[in-house]
Design an enzyme around this catalytic site. Structure first.
Site, PDB file in Angstrom:
ATOM      1  N   ASN A  42       0.952  -1.393   0.109  1.00  0.00           N
ATOM      2  CA  ASN A  42      -0.381  -0.024   0.286  1.00  0.00           C
ATOM      3  C   ASN A  42       0.969   1.183   0.289  1.00  0.00           C
ATOM      4  O   ASN A  42       1.730   1.291   0.635  1.00  0.00           O
ATOM      5  CB  ASN A  42      -1.055  -0.134   1.023  1.00  0.00           C
ATOM      6  CG  ASN A  42      -0.282   0.042   2.874  1.00  0.00           C
ATOM      7  OD1 ASN A  42       0.645  -0.678   3.093  1.00  0.00           O
ATOM      8  ND2 ASN A  42      -1.008   0.126   3.274  1.00  0.00           N
ATOM      9  N   ILE A  43       0.425   2.292  -0.566  1.00  0.00           N
ATOM     10  CA  ILE A  43       0.836   3.472  -0.894  1.00  0.00           C
ATOM     11  C   ILE A  43       0.401   4.923  -0.607  1.00  0.00           C
ATOM     12  O   ILE A  43      -0.857   5.100  -1.560  1.00  0.00           O
ATOM     13  CB  ILE A  43       1.789   3.724  -2.395  1.00  0.00           C
ATOM     14  CG1 ILE A  43       2.806   2.686  -2.231  1.00  0.00           C
ATOM     15  CG2 ILE A  43       2.366   4.758  -2.630  1.00  0.00           C
ATOM     16  CD1 ILE A  43       2.931   2.333  -3.988  1.00  0.00           C
ATOM     17  N   GLU A  44       0.315   5.507   0.270  1.00  0.00           N
ATOM     18  CA  GLU A  44      -0.135   5.766   0.992  1.00  0.00           C
ATOM     19  C   GLU A  44       0.290   7.451   0.485  1.00  0.00           C
ATOM     20  O   GLU A  44       1.158   8.580   0.511  1.00  0.00           O
ATOM     21  CB  GLU A  44      -0.083   6.271   2.714  1.00  0.00           C
ATOM     22  CG  GLU A  44      -1.091   5.069   3.086  1.00  0.00           C
ATOM     23  CD  GLU A  44      -1.462   5.118   5.262  1.00  0.00           C
ATOM     24  OE1 GLU A  44      -1.375   5.711   5.452  1.00  0.00           O
ATOM     25  OE2 GLU A  44      -2.150   3.957   4.846  1.00  0.00           O
ATOM     26  N   CYS A  53      -4.052   0.447  -2.424  1.00  0.00           N
ATOM     27  CA  CYS A  53      -3.742  -1.062  -1.396  1.00  0.00           C
ATOM     28  C   CYS A  53      -2.654  -1.507  -2.327  1.00  0.00           C
ATOM     29  O   CYS A  53      -2.625  -1.504  -3.442  1.00  0.00           O
ATOM     30  CB  CYS A  53      -4.925  -1.353  -1.383  1.00  0.00           C
ATOM     31  SG  CYS A  53      -6.653  -0.497  -0.760  1.00  0.00           S
ATOM     32  N   GLU A  55      -2.992  -4.894  -2.890  1.00  0.00           N
ATOM     33  CA  GLU A  55      -3.914  -5.534  -4.198  1.00  0.00           C
ATOM     34  C   GLU A  55      -3.697  -4.728  -5.870  1.00  0.00           C
ATOM     35  O   GLU A  55      -3.733  -5.518  -6.124  1.00  0.00           O
ATOM     36  CB  GLU A  55      -4.687  -6.365  -3.483  1.00  0.00           C
ATOM     37  CG  GLU A  55      -5.092  -6.674  -2.176  1.00  0.00           C
ATOM     38  CD  GLU A  55      -4.930  -5.830  -0.951  1.00  0.00           C
ATOM     39  OE1 GLU A  55      -4.615  -4.745  -1.075  1.00  0.00           O
ATOM     40  OE2 GLU A  55      -5.675  -6.398  -0.301  1.00  0.00           O
ATOM     41  N   CYS A  86      -9.958  -4.946   0.238  1.00  0.00           N
ATOM     42  CA  CYS A  86     -11.322  -3.954   0.466  1.00  0.00           C
ATOM     43  C   CYS A  86     -12.292  -3.863  -0.387  1.00  0.00           C
ATOM     44  O   CYS A  86     -11.996  -4.639  -1.377  1.00  0.00           O
ATOM     45  CB  CYS A  86     -10.901  -2.669   0.731  1.00  0.00           C
ATOM     46  SG  CYS A  86     -10.164  -1.672  -1.017  1.00  0.00           S
ATOM     47  N   CYS A  89     -11.261  -3.052  -3.930  1.00  0.00           N
ATOM     48  CA  CYS A  89      -9.548  -4.686  -4.548  1.00  0.00           C
ATOM     49  C   CYS A  89     -10.328  -5.380  -4.671  1.00  0.00           C
ATOM     50  O   CYS A  89     -10.403  -6.013  -5.907  1.00  0.00           O
ATOM     51  CB  CYS A  89      -8.276  -4.885  -3.287  1.00  0.00           C
ATOM     52  SG  CYS A  89      -7.665  -3.375  -3.418  1.00  0.00           S
TER      53      CYS A  89
HETATM   54  N1  THU Z   1      -5.194  -1.501   2.992  1.00  0.00           N
HETATM   55  C1  THU Z   1      -4.614  -2.278   1.307  1.00  0.00           C
HETATM   56  O1  THU Z   1      -3.569  -2.158   1.630  1.00  0.00           O
HETATM   57  N2  THU Z   1      -5.826  -3.537   1.403  1.00  0.00           N
HETATM   58  C2  THU Z   1      -6.424  -3.317   1.656  1.00  0.00           C
HETATM   59  O2  THU Z   1      -7.421  -4.599   1.030  1.00  0.00           O
HETATM   60  C3  THU Z   1      -7.470  -2.955   2.814  1.00  0.00           C
HETATM   61  C4  THU Z   1      -6.326  -1.772   2.943  1.00  0.00           C
HETATM   62  C5  THU Z   1      -4.084  -0.419   3.052  1.00  0.00           C
HETATM   63  C6  THU Z   1      -4.952   0.855   2.219  1.00  0.00           C
HETATM   64  C7  THU Z   1      -4.520   2.158   3.782  1.00  0.00           C
HETATM   65  O3  THU Z   1      -3.104   2.224   3.468  1.00  0.00           O
HETATM   66  C8  THU Z   1      -4.249   0.980   5.067  1.00  0.00           C
HETATM   67  O4  THU Z   1      -4.441  -0.176   4.345  1.00  0.00           O
HETATM   68  C9  THU Z   1      -5.602   1.328   5.701  1.00  0.00           C
HETATM   69  O5  THU Z   1      -6.717   1.442   5.591  1.00  0.00           O
END
Ligand code: THU
Length: 130
Positions: A42-44, A53, A55, A86, A89
């Protein structure tokens, strides 16, 4: 590649996550039908809605590298409870992966194993467009 190799690749990818806002790092490893493994994390972003996310990073990387069909995905988070993909995804995985096997794990053990159709039982897809 065994399931535990796939989970190991997802754990490795998770270490590259950029999650300074949630603190929740996720790694994914996607297996294409030819056997290639493509990972994602994941890259915020400070503009939170731009976050991507793990995935979807893996799926988009794989597609952009020419892979079109997939067999399995492993998703790893540091959580005791299973961390499924999520909703966004699940939709993207369904579009490109079909009824994938989804292996969930944390840093120590596997936490769940599902078909994508179990997690997204009534998908919206191109059949609705007819
Ligand atoms: N996140 C994912 O990378 N995959 C998911 O399916 C659920 C959520 C990440 C997004 C965000 O950076 C962090 O988890 C919190 O939601």
């Amino acid at each position: 590649m065994s399931d535990s190799d796939l989970v190991r690749a997802a754990r490795q990818a998770r270490r590259r996550a950029h999650a300074p806002f949630s603190g929740f790092k996720v790694g994914a490893a996607l297996e294409a039908t030819g056997g290639t493994i493509v990972t994602g994390c994941n890259i915020e972003n400070v503009s939170y809605g731009l976050t991507m996310c793990a995935e979807r990073v893996a799926v988009f990387k794989a597609l952009s590298e020419g892979h079109r069909r997939f067999r399995r995905i492993a998703v790893v988070a540091d959580a005791a409870a299973p961390t499924p993909p999520c909703g966004a995804c699940l939709q993207v995985l369904w579009e490109f992966g079909g009824d994938l096997e989804v292996i969930l794990a944390n840093l120590r053990r596997e936490t769940g194993r599902h078909r994508l159709s179990e997690l997204l039982p009534l998908p919206f897809d191109r059949r609705q467009l007819k």
